[in-house]
Motif scaffolding. Structure first.
Motif, PDB file in Angstrom:
ATOM      1  N   GLU A  65      74.296  63.965  48.922  1.00 44.25           N
ATOM      2  CA  GLU A  65      74.761  63.047  49.968  1.00 44.25           C
ATOM      3  C   GLU A  65      76.200  63.367  50.372  1.00 44.25           C
ATOM      4  OE1 GLU A  65      74.254  59.198  48.232  1.00 44.25           O
ATOM      5  OE2 GLU A  65      72.108  59.536  47.938  1.00 44.25           O
ATOM      6  N   PHE A  66      77.072  63.544  49.390  1.00 47.29           N
ATOM      7  CA  PHE A  66      78.463  63.847  49.696  1.00 47.29           C
ATOM      8  C   PHE A  66      78.583  65.147  50.491  1.00 47.29           C
ATOM      9  CE2 PHE A  66      79.735  60.641  46.572  1.00 47.29           C
ATOM     10  CZ  PHE A  66      80.907  60.151  47.133  1.00 47.29           C
ATOM     11  N   ALA A  67      77.818  66.172  50.084  1.00 44.86           N
ATOM     12  CA  ALA A  67      77.880  67.463  50.777  1.00 44.86           C
ATOM     13  C   ALA A  67      77.373  67.337  52.210  1.00 44.86           C
ATOM     14  CB  ALA A  67      77.061  68.499  50.014  1.00 44.86           C
ATOM     15  N   LEU A  68      76.288  66.587  52.392  1.00 48.07           N
ATOM     16  CA  LEU A  68      75.725  66.410  53.737  1.00 48.07           C
ATOM     17  C   LEU A  68      76.707  65.675  54.648  1.00 48.07           C
ATOM     18  CD1 LEU A  68      72.153  65.255  54.621  1.00 48.07           C
ATOM     19  CD2 LEU A  68      74.096  64.044  55.596  1.00 48.07           C
ATOM     20  N   VAL A  69      77.251  64.584  54.156  1.00 47.00           N
ATOM     21  CA  VAL A  69      78.161  63.781  54.976  1.00 47.00           C
ATOM     22  C   VAL A  69      79.407  64.588  55.346  1.00 47.00           C
ATOM     23  CG1 VAL A  69      79.664  61.755  54.977  1.00 47.00           C
ATOM     24  CG2 VAL A  69      77.313  61.570  54.130  1.00 47.00           C
ATOM     25  N   GLU A  70      79.928  65.334  54.381  1.00 45.52           N
ATOM     26  CA  GLU A  70      81.104  66.163  54.666  1.00 45.52           C
ATOM     27  C   GLU A  70      80.783  67.223  55.719  1.00 45.52           C
ATOM     28  OE1 GLU A  70      84.304  69.083  52.345  1.00 45.52           O
ATOM     29  OE2 GLU A  70      82.713  68.076  51.229  1.00 45.52           O
ATOM     30  N   ARG A  71      79.591  67.824  55.605  1.00 48.38           N
ATOM     31  CA  ARG A  71      79.189  68.872  56.544  1.00 48.38           C
ATOM     32  C   ARG A  71      79.156  68.345  57.980  1.00 48.38           C
ATOM     33  NH1 ARG A  71      75.360  70.497  53.720  1.00 48.38           N
ATOM     34  NH2 ARG A  71      73.574  69.393  54.611  1.00 48.38           N
ATOM     35  N   TRP A  72      78.806  67.066  58.148  1.00 48.58           N
ATOM     36  CA  TRP A  72      78.684  66.505  59.491  1.00 48.58           C
ATOM     37  C   TRP A  72      79.876  65.637  59.877  1.00 48.58           C
ATOM     38  CZ3 TRP A  72      75.459  68.743  62.626  1.00 48.58           C
ATOM     39  CH2 TRP A  72      74.360  69.413  62.095  1.00 48.58           C
ATOM     40  N   GLY A  73      80.965  65.745  59.108  1.00 47.80           N
ATOM     41  CA  GLY A  73      82.216  65.126  59.518  1.00 47.80           C
ATOM     42  C   GLY A  73      82.329  63.638  59.274  1.00 47.80           C
ATOM     43  N   GLY A  74      81.510  63.110  58.350  1.00 46.91           N
ATOM     44  CA  GLY A  74      81.561  61.683  58.053  1.00 46.91           C
ATOM     45  C   GLY A  74      82.324  61.390  56.776  1.00 46.91           C
ATOM     46  N   THR A  75      82.306  60.141  56.361  1.00 44.91           N
ATOM     47  CA  THR A  75      82.934  59.735  55.105  1.00 44.91           C
ATOM     48  C   THR A  75      81.912  58.990  54.252  1.00 44.91           C
ATOM     49  OG1 THR A  75      83.718  57.665  56.114  1.00 44.91           O
ATOM     50  CG2 THR A  75      85.235  59.548  56.139  1.00 44.91           C
TER      51      THR A  75
END
Length: 229
Positions: free
Chosen positions: A32-42
């Motif tokens: 989840e952390f990797a996905l959110v970071e990849r798409w510019g979220g927090t």
């Protein structure tokens, strides 16, 4: 002199997977952390724990909303599954005592179902790491219309085994899963892991599955049904 009568076993044992049979929650959280970071979220650990036990599309919608990323719930779930499946194929993180209890029920001829909100393509590598025939039925999140905490997953599992849910013991680690199983009418053996679980109707708590056997499952079931030993 005759020995003590054999314990009356439940008609079936219904197993949750994530956090109960396997400890894959750290895999999900890291992905989840990797996905959110990849798409510019927090993202946060608190948000991650809020998803434990949930239907995957519900989790996908939650991530979209709370992480602030421009991905659909389906896209989020597909990306999460890609990451978690890759990790599971490298190593399956079994929960202590789970495989031993599963093997004991299999040896005793007690029917067993896996009831998970993970989708089938994530479940398959876990099943492949178990002895063939470990489960008589498998219910996954992509098979049901309403996921946990709705009772549908456990009702479907009991129906697949041809048993009454009231005669079954479900093993769960989360409040979402325990609510689903209890609503279906099952006795629920709750072994909390990553998140606390509130006391509730039809719930019996244990700290671990280590050392638990058939007598323990019979005793848990008897205690909820109000039967004497």
């Amino acid at each position: 002199m005759t020995g003590a009568p054999a314990p009356t076993l439940p008609a079936a044992v219904l197993w949750d997977m994530d956090g109960t049979l396997v400890d894959t929650e750290p895999y999900w959280i890291a992905t989840e952390f990797a996905l959110v970071e990849r798409w510019g979220g927090t993202w946060s650990h608190e948000h991650a724990l809020a998803l434990v036990g949930n239907d995957l599309l519900v989790s996908g919608a939650y991530i979209r909303e709370h992480a602030g990323i421009d991905r659909t719930p389906h896209q989020i779930v597909d990306e999460l599954l890609d990451g978690v499946v890759a990790r599971v194929r490298e190593a399956v993180p079994w929960r202590p005592g789970a495989r031993e209890l599963l093997a004991a029920t299999a040896a005793a001829g007690v029917p067993r179902a896996l009831v998970t909100m993970s989708w089938r393509r994530f479940v398959d590598p876990v099943l492949a790491a178990l002895p063939e025939g470990s489960f008589d039925a498998v219910v996954t999140g992509d098979q049901v219309d309403d996921g946990k905490p709705h009772p549908e997953p456990y009702l479907l599992a009991a129906r697949a085994l041809g048993v009454d849910p009231a005669d079954c013991v479900a093993i769960e680690d989360s409040g979402t899963g325990a609510t689903s199983a209890a609503a279906a009418g099952c006795t629920v053996l709750v072994v909390p892991h990553h998140v606390p679980v509130d006391a509730g109707e039809r719930r019996v708590f244990r700290d671990s599955l280590v050392g638990l056997g058939l007598d323990d499952l019979a005793a848990v079931h008897r205690s909820v049904r109000g039967e004497r030993a």
